[in-house]
Design an enzyme around this catalytic site. Structure first.
Site, short mmCIF file in Angstrom:
data_model
loop_
_atom_site.label_atom_id
_atom_site.label_comp_id
_atom_site.label_asym_id
_atom_site.label_seq_id
_atom_site.Cartn_x
_atom_site.Cartn_y
_atom_site.Cartn_z
N SER A 261 -0.28 -12.25 -1.75
CA SER A 261 -1.59 -11.62 -1.93
C SER A 261 -1.59 -10.63 -3.08
CB SER A 261 -2.03 -10.92 -0.63
OG SER A 261 -1.24 -9.79 -0.34
N LYS A 262 -0.54 -9.83 -3.19
CA LYS A 262 -0.50 -8.82 -4.24
C LYS A 262 -0.22 -9.43 -5.61
CE LYS A 262 -1.61 -5.29 -1.75
NZ LYS A 262 -2.88 -4.56 -1.98
N ALA B 244 3.51 -13.31 2.76
CA ALA B 244 2.05 -13.23 2.66
C ALA B 244 1.63 -12.04 1.80
CB ALA B 244 1.43 -13.12 4.05
N TYR B 245 2.25 -10.90 2.04
CA TYR B 245 1.92 -9.71 1.28
C TYR B 245 2.25 -9.91 -0.20
CZ TYR B 245 1.43 -4.72 0.26
OH TYR B 245 1.04 -3.49 -0.24
N ALA B 246 3.42 -10.47 -0.49
CA ALA B 246 3.82 -10.71 -1.87
C ALA B 246 2.86 -11.69 -2.55
CB ALA B 246 5.25 -11.25 -1.92
#
Length: 259
Positions: A167-168, A163-165
């Site tokens: 989003s970024k 999710a973080y990857a």
């Protein structure tokens, strides 16, 4: 040189400014002369606010939960209704949730995307529209500057952080898209991608001795970064010095991506 980096008389809205990189960035903007609008989950007086006030700059706090699409949608309209003008927007707030990819829950994925991507889109859009309505600043020579915080995972996949990857990675592309739409209208839009920084978000990595060692040995600078390492890059992109930089993701990582 003072004029090149001065933000005297400008107003910057900063999310995630209560701690870590966001706090250092908000203080740096105040040190350069800007008044600060801090967006935080509640109206508690923070050390960031106290430090900015001690510098003699104005600081206004707006309480908003970036995990709430409703709160985010109402933020810029409320700031403008209260008579404030925004010349600088810094989207620094973010969350991290780790699970093995095969077990990553939908709710956690959506929560990360809301804070790290959806809120960034909404605030960029709404603040940018306001900036377009303003005349160019006599200080920076342009209508506004937007700085989004990306990540090394804008370029890499990471471990157990889909999710973080996601989003970024999207923040990097969002930044380019807004820059394409607004650079010729006097608004620069850029991103900063931190490397491995010793902040609360990275507590899990810092507490994992094996993972910590494997990361640290790969950093050419020989150390993890600190929030203060981002003061200069933000002032550069927000000030007259960065007037011809737009659509760029500036990596501040101690040389990690070059190895």
């Amino acid at each position: 040189m003072d004029a090149l980096f001065s933000l005297k008389g400008e107003t910057a809205l900063v999310t995630g400014g209560t701690r870590g990189i966001g706090a250092a960035v908000a203080i740096a903007l105040a040190e350069a002369g800007a008044d600060i609008i801090l967006v935080q989950r509640n109206d508690t007086v923070t050390e960031t606010q106290k430090t900015i006030e001690a510098l003699g700059r104005k600081v206004i706090v707006y309480a908003a939960d970036l995990s709430s699409a409703t709160d985010v949608a109402g933020l810029i309209p409320q700031v403008l209704a209260d008579g404030h003008s925004i010349r600088i927007l810094v989207n620094c707030a973010g969350i991290q949730i780790r699970h093995p990819c095969e077990d990553f829950p939908d709710d956690d994925f959506n929560a990360v995307m809301q804070v790290n991507l959806n809120s960034v889109f909404t605030l960029c859009r709404d603040a940018g529209k306001h900036m377009l309505s303003q005349p160019p600043s006599p200080i920076t020579g342009r209508r506004g500057s937007i700085i989004n915080f990306a990540s090394l995972l804008t370029f890499q996949g990471g471990l157990n952080v889909p999710a973080y990857a996601a989003s970024k990675g999207a923040v990097g592309q969002l930044t380019k898209s807004f820059a394409n739409g607004w650079s010729d209208k006097g608004i620069t839009v850029n991103a900063i991608a931190p490397g491995y920084i010793a902040t609360e978000m990275n507590t899990a990595l810092l507490n994992d001795e094996e993972r910590l060692a494997s990361i640290s040995v790969r950093i050419p600078a020989g150390r993890w970064g600190t929030p203060e390492d981002f003061k200069g890059s933000v002032i550069y992109l927000a000030s007259k010095a960065g007037a011809y930089v737009s659509g760029h993701t500036l990596v501040v990582d101690g040389g990690w991506m070059g190895r």
